[in-house]
Design a protein around this motif. Structure first.
Motif, PDB file in Angstrom:
ATOM      1  N   ASP A 156       0.716  -1.194  -0.126  1.00 63.07           N
ATOM      2  CA  ASP A 156      -0.064  -0.146   0.013  1.00 63.07           C
ATOM      3  C   ASP A 156       0.903   1.435  -0.016  1.00 63.07           C
ATOM      4  N   LEU A 157       1.809   1.373   0.746  1.00 64.67           N
ATOM      5  CA  LEU A 157       2.619   2.471   1.038  1.00 64.67           C
ATOM      6  C   LEU A 157       3.492   2.572  -0.288  1.00 64.67           C
ATOM      7  N   ALA A 159       2.945   1.785  -3.344  1.00 66.91           N
ATOM      8  CA  ALA A 159       1.955   2.194  -4.369  1.00 66.91           C
ATOM      9  C   ALA A 159       1.665   3.727  -4.134  1.00 66.91           C
ATOM     10  N   ALA A 160       1.711   4.244  -2.882  1.00 70.42           N
ATOM     11  CA  ALA A 160       1.337   5.591  -2.818  1.00 70.42           C
ATOM     12  C   ALA A 160       2.610   6.741  -2.688  1.00 70.42           C
ATOM     13  N   THR A 161       3.669   6.160  -2.827  1.00 73.73           N
ATOM     14  CA  THR A 161       4.800   7.217  -2.549  1.00 73.73           C
ATOM     15  C   THR A 161       5.355   7.364  -4.055  1.00 73.73           C
ATOM     16  N   ASP A 162       5.917   8.532  -4.111  1.00 75.91           N
ATOM     17  CA  ASP A 162       6.528   9.066  -5.361  1.00 75.91           C
ATOM     18  C   ASP A 162       8.103   9.141  -5.194  1.00 75.91           C
ATOM     19  N   ARG A 167      10.272   3.285  -2.464  1.00 77.75           N
ATOM     20  CA  ARG A 167       9.258   2.399  -3.094  1.00 77.75           C
ATOM     21  C   ARG A 167      10.242   1.154  -3.279  1.00 77.75           C
ATOM     22  N   ARG A 170      10.461  -0.626   0.160  1.00 78.09           N
ATOM     23  CA  ARG A 170       9.129  -1.297   0.722  1.00 78.09           C
ATOM     24  C   ARG A 170       8.848  -2.790  -0.025  1.00 78.09           C
ATOM     25  N   TYR A 200      -2.573  -3.577  -8.103  1.00 77.52           N
ATOM     26  CA  TYR A 200      -1.908  -2.256  -7.760  1.00 77.52           C
ATOM     27  C   TYR A 200      -1.480  -1.648  -9.178  1.00 77.52           C
ATOM     28  N   HIS A 202      -0.183   0.972  -9.861  1.00 80.12           N
ATOM     29  CA  HIS A 202       0.993   1.946 -10.225  1.00 80.12           C
ATOM     30  C   HIS A 202       2.173   1.009  -9.815  1.00 80.12           C
TER      31      HIS A 202
END
Length: 468
Positions: A156-157, A159-162, A167, A170, A200, A202
């Motif tokens: 989840d994290l 997929a949410a980070t830029d 990434r 994780r 996911y 992304h």
């Protein structure tokens, strides 16, 4: 007054069993079946109110089974044993008493005439920097549930980070320990993350990397070279990088350093590198073998009146190999030793001769998820679907109740039909997930503290009654 003198004067002997795992539960269950109520008072001390079927913890971590499926409530098996919710933290064999910290933190002293020590084991850490603070275990039901939450949270994290560096860390997972627990954990969780990646959009599935690390030269050498190599090939086809002859040099919050010089950005270190006997054993003044309490072949502890030891915390001679070695800390041994120890306690109460523990090995099974497994039942090497059938059948046979077998079978069927889910339950999301926190490795007493408590706290009185 000796134990024999108490029996002759009409006291019902007090049997105190420490540990509600495979060994402790089997011992209590067999004693209930063989002893009349008036013959003895049976008490079991356990910090959990269930027996955990450890071999299926990777199924819980990967979501194939619910936590309840692999936990057999003690009260389903035991009808007249007194269950004490707590942890034994000290033993005074001279006073014949055990100090227990109950589930609310209060101390109490439990007296005994016969003591059965089956406190099990904890995860071995080897004093590697950072492991105690950052590694996740797979030894308890809570740890398996936490690992599942944690792995899904990393997806989840990520997929949410830029941030590409975040990434990468994780999405990189390291499992230490190439035994059954580590191999199955890596296999099942790798399947989970591969399945989850489809949800996911992304995330690039190629960025999800799993490592299995072990200091041994071979993976699960007990299986033999052929099956061990086959297991490695299956894992590597799944995308698990297997590194043998390698260990962890140090671990941090977002990095793992290996002894071969590699530095892996990583937020998930799962530690399954063997077990160590319960710290309770160190509170006894008795001989040990690599931390396990030395026993005779009948599981009595030399020099300690009325004390038996079995399971992971005991070094019971393995007569099947000539007696020069001790029994391995496996569920198979623990379950059988529990039954044998019960019969020897019964023999001591009734004045019969004890029997030595001797076993026939049923073989080894390793579930690699899906239709893949390797197994060696009764020495016959199997792989693929036949091995998976043997593995599933063995686990169902080993479960202690029909209810548990039904729950496990239904859970497998539902997962096969419905596939994976990726729900996080938020288990202990605001607490550190340390090995000590989950496995209660702290808080054991010194010999002086034990003596003070057993001297000043009045133990429970022996129940009156006559011995048949």
């Amino acid at each position: 007054m000796t134990t024999t003198d108490k029996h002759s004067k009409g006291f019902a002997p007090r049997i105190l069993i420490v540990g509600g795992g495979f060994a402790g539960l089997e011992c209590a269950h067999r004693l209930e079946r063989r002893l009349a109520a008036r013959e003895a008072d049976i008490t079991l001390v356990s910090d959990q109110n269930h027996q955990l079927y450890l071999p299926l913890l990777p199924h819980v971590a990967s979501g194939r089974l619910t936590p309840q499926s692999v936990a057999v409530p003690l009260r389903r098996m035991l009808r007249r044993t007194t269950l004490v919710p707590g942890r034994a933290i000290g033993v005074d064999t001279k006073a014949k008493a055990v100090v227990v910290r109950d589930s609310e933190g209060e101390l109490q002293v439990r007296a005994y005439d016969y003591l059965v020590l089956a406190p099990g084991s904890v995860t071995r850490q080897f004093d590697i920097p950072g492991v105690a603070e950052h590694a996740l275990g797979m030894k308890t039901l809570a740890e398996a549930a936490y690992v599942r939450d944690h792995v899904i949270a990393q997806l989840d994290l990520a997929a949410a980070t830029d941030d590409p560096a975040e990434r990468e860390a994780r999405l990189q997972f390291v499992v230490v320990g190439g035994g059954y627990a580590g191999t199955e954990t890596a296999a099942h969780l790798r399947r989970l993350t591969a399945s989850a990646a489809k949800r996911y959009p992304h995330l690039d599935p190629a960025q999800i990397r799993w490592h299995l690390v072990d200091t041994a030269a071979k993976l699960m050498p007990e299986l033999g070279d052929g099956l061990g190599r086959k297991a490695v090939r299956i894992l590597e086809r799944r995308g698990v990088e297997v590194s043998l002859g390698v260990s962890v040099a140090s671990a941090g919050r977002d990095v793992v350093r290996l002894t071969d010089g590699r530095v892996l950005p990583c937020r998930t270190l799962i530690w399954t590198a063997g077990v160590a006997p319960s710290p309770l054993i160190s509170t006894l003044d008795a001989a040990t073998d690599r931390g396990r309490l030395v026993t005779e072949a009948d599981m009595t502890v030399p020099g300690l009146d009325g004390v038996f030891a079995l399971g992971d915390a005991a070094a019971v001679p393995d007569l099947a190999t000539g007696g020069d070695q001790v029994c391995a800390p496996t569920a198979q041994h623990a379950q059988r030793q529990g039954k044998a120890a019960a019969m020897n306690v019964l023999a001591a109460i009734r004045g019969f001769d004890a029997t030595e523990y001797r076993h026939r090995d049923l073989g080894l099974v390793v579930d690699l998820g899906g239709l893949q497994a390797v197994a060696k039942p009764l020495g016959v090497p199997l792989s693929g679907l036949p091995a998976q059938a043997a593995t599933s059948g063995y686990h169902l046979m080993a479960m202690r109740t029909l209810t548990a077998r039904c729950r496990v079978g239904a859970g497998w069927l539902l997962h096969a039909l419905a596939g994976d889910d990726f729900v996080r339950i938020g288990f202990q999301s605001h607490r550190p997930a340390t090995l000590a926190d989950f496995e209660d490795t702290d808080g054991y007493l010194t010999s002086g503290q034990i003596h003070d408590l057993t001297r000043t706290v009045r133990p429970p009185q022996a129940a009156a009654g006559s011995v048949a």
